[in-house]
Write a protein that holds these residues in place. Structure first.
Motif, PDB file in Angstrom:
ATOM      1  N   LEU A  77       0.826  -1.207   0.000  1.00  0.00           N
ATOM      2  CA  LEU A  77       0.000   0.000   0.000  1.00  0.00           C
ATOM      3  C   LEU A  77       0.863   1.261   0.000  1.00  0.00           C
ATOM      4  O   LEU A  77       0.627   2.188  -0.789  1.00  0.00           O
ATOM      5  N   VAL A  78       1.871   1.312   0.866  1.00  0.00           N
ATOM      6  CA  VAL A  78       2.748   2.492   0.920  1.00  0.00           C
ATOM      7  C   VAL A  78       3.491   2.650  -0.404  1.00  0.00           C
ATOM      8  O   VAL A  78       3.589   3.753  -0.948  1.00  0.00           O
ATOM      9  N   TRP A  79       4.000   1.546  -0.942  1.00  0.00           N
ATOM     10  CA  TRP A  79       4.698   1.591  -2.217  1.00  0.00           C
ATOM     11  C   TRP A  79       3.773   2.085  -3.331  1.00  0.00           C
ATOM     12  O   TRP A  79       4.172   2.896  -4.170  1.00  0.00           O
ATOM     13  N   ALA A  80       2.538   1.611  -3.345  1.00  0.00           N
ATOM     14  CA  ALA A  80       1.581   2.027  -4.369  1.00  0.00           C
ATOM     15  C   ALA A  80       1.261   3.519  -4.258  1.00  0.00           C
ATOM     16  O   ALA A  80       1.148   4.213  -5.283  1.00  0.00           O
ATOM     17  N   ILE A  81       1.147   4.027  -3.043  1.00  0.00           N
ATOM     18  CA  ILE A  81       0.853   5.458  -2.857  1.00  0.00           C
ATOM     19  C   ILE A  81       2.009   6.308  -3.369  1.00  0.00           C
ATOM     20  O   ILE A  81       1.809   7.312  -4.067  1.00  0.00           O
ATOM     21  N   VAL A  82       3.239   5.920  -3.039  1.00  0.00           N
ATOM     22  CA  VAL A  82       4.399   6.687  -3.493  1.00  0.00           C
ATOM     23  C   VAL A  82       4.534   6.615  -5.011  1.00  0.00           C
ATOM     24  O   VAL A  82       4.824   7.612  -5.667  1.00  0.00           O
ATOM     25  N   THR A  83       4.291   5.447  -5.573  1.00  0.00           N
ATOM     26  CA  THR A  83       4.369   5.287  -7.030  1.00  0.00           C
ATOM     27  C   THR A  83       3.276   6.096  -7.717  1.00  0.00           C
ATOM     28  O   THR A  83       3.526   6.752  -8.732  1.00  0.00           O
ATOM     29  N   LEU A  84       2.083   6.069  -7.165  1.00  0.00           N
ATOM     30  CA  LEU A  84       0.984   6.857  -7.728  1.00  0.00           C
ATOM     31  C   LEU A  84       1.292   8.352  -7.658  1.00  0.00           C
ATOM     32  O   LEU A  84       0.996   9.098  -8.596  1.00  0.00           O
ATOM     33  N   ALA A  85       1.919   8.780  -6.565  1.00  0.00           N
ATOM     34  CA  ALA A  85       2.315  10.183  -6.454  1.00  0.00           C
ATOM     35  C   ALA A  85       3.320  10.550  -7.543  1.00  0.00           C
ATOM     36  O   ALA A  85       3.245  11.632  -8.131  1.00  0.00           O
ATOM     37  N   ALA A  86       4.254   9.639  -7.842  1.00  0.00           N
ATOM     38  CA  ALA A  86       5.235   9.899  -8.905  1.00  0.00           C
ATOM     39  C   ALA A  86       4.563  10.001 -10.268  1.00  0.00           C
ATOM     40  O   ALA A  86       4.988  10.768 -11.127  1.00  0.00           O
ATOM     41  N   VAL A  87       3.504   9.226 -10.459  1.00  0.00           N
ATOM     42  CA  VAL A  87       2.799   9.248 -11.745  1.00  0.00           C
ATOM     43  C   VAL A  87       1.947  10.504 -11.869  1.00  0.00           C
ATOM     44  O   VAL A  87       1.902  11.136 -12.934  1.00  0.00           O
ATOM     45  N   LEU A  88       1.280  10.893 -10.789  1.00  0.00           N
ATOM     46  CA  LEU A  88       0.336  12.008 -10.858  1.00  0.00           C
ATOM     47  C   LEU A  88       0.987  13.382 -10.749  1.00  0.00           C
ATOM     48  O   LEU A  88       0.507  14.341 -11.356  1.00  0.00           O
ATOM     49  N   LEU A  89       2.053  13.490  -9.968  1.00  0.00           N
ATOM     50  CA  LEU A  89       2.710  14.785  -9.800  1.00  0.00           C
ATOM     51  C   LEU A  89       3.517  15.123 -11.055  1.00  0.00           C
ATOM     52  O   LEU A  89       3.861  14.232 -11.827  1.00  0.00           O
ATOM     53  N   PRO A  90       3.832  16.384 -11.241  1.00  0.00           N
ATOM     54  CA  PRO A  90       4.692  16.729 -12.390  1.00  0.00           C
ATOM     55  C   PRO A  90       6.001  15.937 -12.356  1.00  0.00           C
ATOM     56  O   PRO A  90       6.540  15.652 -11.286  1.00  0.00           O
ATOM     57  N   ALA A  91       6.508  15.589 -13.521  1.00  0.00           N
ATOM     58  CA  ALA A  91       7.660  14.688 -13.628  1.00  0.00           C
ATOM     59  C   ALA A  91       8.891  15.211 -12.902  1.00  0.00           C
ATOM     60  O   ALA A  91       9.656  14.432 -12.337  1.00  0.00           O
ATOM     61  N   ASN A  92       9.099  16.513 -12.858  1.00  0.00           N
ATOM     62  CA  ASN A  92      10.305  17.025 -12.204  1.00  0.00           C
ATOM     63  C   ASN A  92      10.182  17.068 -10.677  1.00  0.00           C
ATOM     64  O   ASN A  92      11.134  17.426  -9.996  1.00  0.00           O
ATOM     65  N   TRP A  93       9.036  16.705 -10.133  1.00  0.00           N
ATOM     66  CA  TRP A  93       8.890  16.718  -8.680  1.00  0.00           C
ATOM     67  C   TRP A  93       9.410  15.447  -8.037  1.00  0.00           C
ATOM     68  O   TRP A  93      10.222  15.487  -7.131  1.00  0.00           O
ATOM     69  N   LEU A  94       8.891  14.310  -8.450  1.00  0.00           N
ATOM     70  CA  LEU A  94       9.222  13.067  -7.754  1.00  0.00           C
ATOM     71  C   LEU A  94       9.876  12.032  -8.655  1.00  0.00           C
ATOM     72  O   LEU A  94      10.595  11.173  -8.183  1.00  0.00           O
ATOM     73  N   LYS A  95       9.655  12.131  -9.953  1.00  0.00           N
ATOM     74  CA  LYS A  95      10.213  11.118 -10.844  1.00  0.00           C
ATOM     75  C   LYS A  95      11.728  11.258 -10.965  1.00  0.00           C
ATOM     76  O   LYS A  95      12.444  10.277 -11.119  1.00  0.00           O
ATOM     77  N   VAL A  96      12.246  12.470 -10.877  1.00  0.00           N
ATOM     78  CA  VAL A  96      13.684  12.694 -10.916  1.00  0.00           C
ATOM     79  C   VAL A  96      14.268  12.201  -9.595  1.00  0.00           C
ATOM     80  O   VAL A  96      13.799  12.584  -8.526  1.00  0.00           O
ATOM     81  N   ASN A  97      15.249  11.336  -9.665  1.00  0.00           N
ATOM     82  CA  ASN A  97      15.846  10.724  -8.463  1.00  0.00           C
ATOM     83  C   ASN A  97      14.769  10.060  -7.608  1.00  0.00           C
ATOM     84  O   ASN A  97      14.742  10.221  -6.389  1.00  0.00           O
ATOM     85  N   PHE A  98      13.888   9.320  -8.250  1.00  0.00           N
ATOM     86  CA  PHE A  98      12.735   8.742  -7.566  1.00  0.00           C
ATOM     87  C   PHE A  98      13.134   7.862  -6.386  1.00  0.00           C
ATOM     88  O   PHE A  98      12.544   7.954  -5.315  1.00  0.00           O
ATOM     89  N   ALA A  99      14.122   6.996  -6.572  1.00  0.00           N
ATOM     90  CA  ALA A  99      14.488   6.058  -5.507  1.00  0.00           C
ATOM     91  C   ALA A  99      14.905   6.805  -4.253  1.00  0.00           C
ATOM     92  O   ALA A  99      14.485   6.466  -3.146  1.00  0.00           O
ATOM     93  N   VAL A 100      15.703   7.834  -4.401  1.00  0.00           N
ATOM     94  CA  VAL A 100      16.195   8.581  -3.238  1.00  0.00           C
ATOM     95  C   VAL A 100      15.072   9.405  -2.626  1.00  0.00           C
ATOM     96  O   VAL A 100      14.856   9.374  -1.410  1.00  0.00           O
ATOM     97  N   GLN A 101      14.348  10.141  -3.465  1.00  0.00           N
ATOM     98  CA  GLN A 101      13.285  10.991  -2.934  1.00  0.00           C
ATOM     99  C   GLN A 101      12.182  10.173  -2.267  1.00  0.00           C
ATOM    100  O   GLN A 101      11.738  10.496  -1.164  1.00  0.00           O
ATOM    101  N   ALA A 102      11.751   9.114  -2.920  1.00  0.00           N
ATOM    102  CA  ALA A 102      10.675   8.296  -2.358  1.00  0.00           C
ATOM    103  C   ALA A 102      11.125   7.608  -1.074  1.00  0.00           C
ATOM    104  O   ALA A 102      10.357   7.517  -0.118  1.00  0.00           O
ATOM    105  N   SER A 103      12.374   7.148  -1.040  1.00  0.00           N
ATOM    106  CA  SER A 103      12.851   6.487   0.183  1.00  0.00           C
ATOM    107  C   SER A 103      12.926   7.475   1.341  1.00  0.00           C
ATOM    108  O   SER A 103      12.614   7.115   2.481  1.00  0.00           O
ATOM    109  N   LEU A 104      13.308   8.709   1.072  1.00  0.00           N
ATOM    110  CA  LEU A 104      13.313   9.715   2.136  1.00  0.00           C
ATOM    111  C   LEU A 104      11.896  10.060   2.596  1.00  0.00           C
ATOM    112  O   LEU A 104      11.647  10.225   3.794  1.00  0.00           O
ATOM    113  N   LEU A 105      10.955  10.138   1.652  1.00  0.00           N
ATOM    114  CA  LEU A 105       9.558  10.395   2.020  1.00  0.00           C
ATOM    115  C   LEU A 105       9.004   9.274   2.888  1.00  0.00           C
ATOM    116  O   LEU A 105       8.322   9.517   3.888  1.00  0.00           O
TER     117      LEU A 105
END
Length: 194
Positions: A77-105
Motif C-alpha cells: 500500500l505504501v509503495w503504491a501510494i508513493v508510485t501513484l504520487a510519482a505518476v500524478l505529480l509533475p515529472a520534475n517533482w518526484l520522478k527525478v531521483n525517484f528512488a532517493v526521494q521516495a525512500s526519504l519520504l
C-alpha cells in the motif's frame, strides 16, 4: 486497429512514460518493506515471550502469520501510494531521483508514524493541535525534495545520491527475505482458515 485500441495503446505508453524506472520501483518497494517489517518485528518481539508461554507451535505460527501478512499488505500500500504520487505529480517533482526521494519520504513518514504510535495518548489529548502536527509533517516531507532538487547536480549531492542508492540496494536483499516469510505467513493463514 480501431479507435479504442489506439487510445488504449497510447494511454499505456503514456503511463509507462510517467512511471519511474523499474529498478527504482523495486528499490523503493524494498525500502518500504524493510521499514515496515522492522517496526512490525520490533512490536512482535515485544509480545513474543508471552505468546511462547501460552501457545503451541501451530498456534504460534498462525498468530505470527497475521502481522507478517499485514506488513506485506502495508508495504504494498505504501509503495503504491508513493508510485501513484510519482505518476500524478509533475515529472520534475518526484520522478527525478525517484528512488532517493521516495525512500526519504517513506522514512520521514515512518518516523512520524513511530512518534504518533509511541505518543498516541498525547495526540488524542491534544487533537486541537492536529493542524500544527500535520503542517510540521508536510514541511518535513517537503524539505528533502527541495534539498534534492537544489543540490542533486552538485558534487556532494551526487555522492549522497550514490550512497543512498547503495544503501537501498543492500537493504533490498533483506527486504525480499522478509517478503518470503510474509508469503509463508499468507499461506499459513490460508491453510488455517480454508
Amino acid at each position: 486497429m480501431g479507435q479504442g485500441e489506439a487510445r488504449s495503446s497510447v494511454s499505456r505508453a503514456a503511463l509507462r512514460d510517467r512511471l519511474p524506472a523499474s529498478e527504482d520501483l523495486r528499490l523503493v518497494f524494498g525500502w518500504c518493506a524493510f521499514l515496515i517489517h522492522a517496526w512490525a518485528l520490533f512490536n512482535l518481539l515485544d509480545v513474543l515471550p508471552s505468546w511462547i508461554l501460552r501457545l503451541g507451535i501451530y498456534e504460534l505460527a498462525g498468530t505470527i502469520a497475521y502481522p507478517l501478512a499485514f506488513a506485506l499488505l502495508e508495504s504494498l500500500l505504501v509503495w503504491a501510494i508513493v508510485t501513484l504520487a510519482a505518476v500524478l505529480l509533475p515529472a520534475n517533482w518526484l520522478k527525478v531521483n525517484f528512488a532517493v526521494q521516495a525512500s526519504l519520504l517513506v522514512l520521514i513518514t515512518a518516523l512520524w508514524s513511530v512518534v504518533i504510535h509511541i505518543n498516541y495518548e498525547a495526540f488524542l489529548q491534544y487533537r486541537k493541535y492536529f493542524v500544527a502536527f500535520a503542517s510540521i509533517y508536510l514541511l518535513t516531507l517537503l524539505l528533502p525534495h527541495l534539498l534534492i532538487q537544489r543540490y542533486s547536480k552538485a558534487k556532494r549531492g551526487k555522492k549522497f545520491m550514490a550512497a543512498m542508492r547503495s544503501v537501498l540496494q543492500r537493504i533490498e536483499v533483506l527486504s525480499f527475505l522478509y517478503i518470503f516469510f510474509d508469503i509463508l505467513g499468507v499461506l499459513i493463514i490460508l491453510i488455517r482458515n480454508f
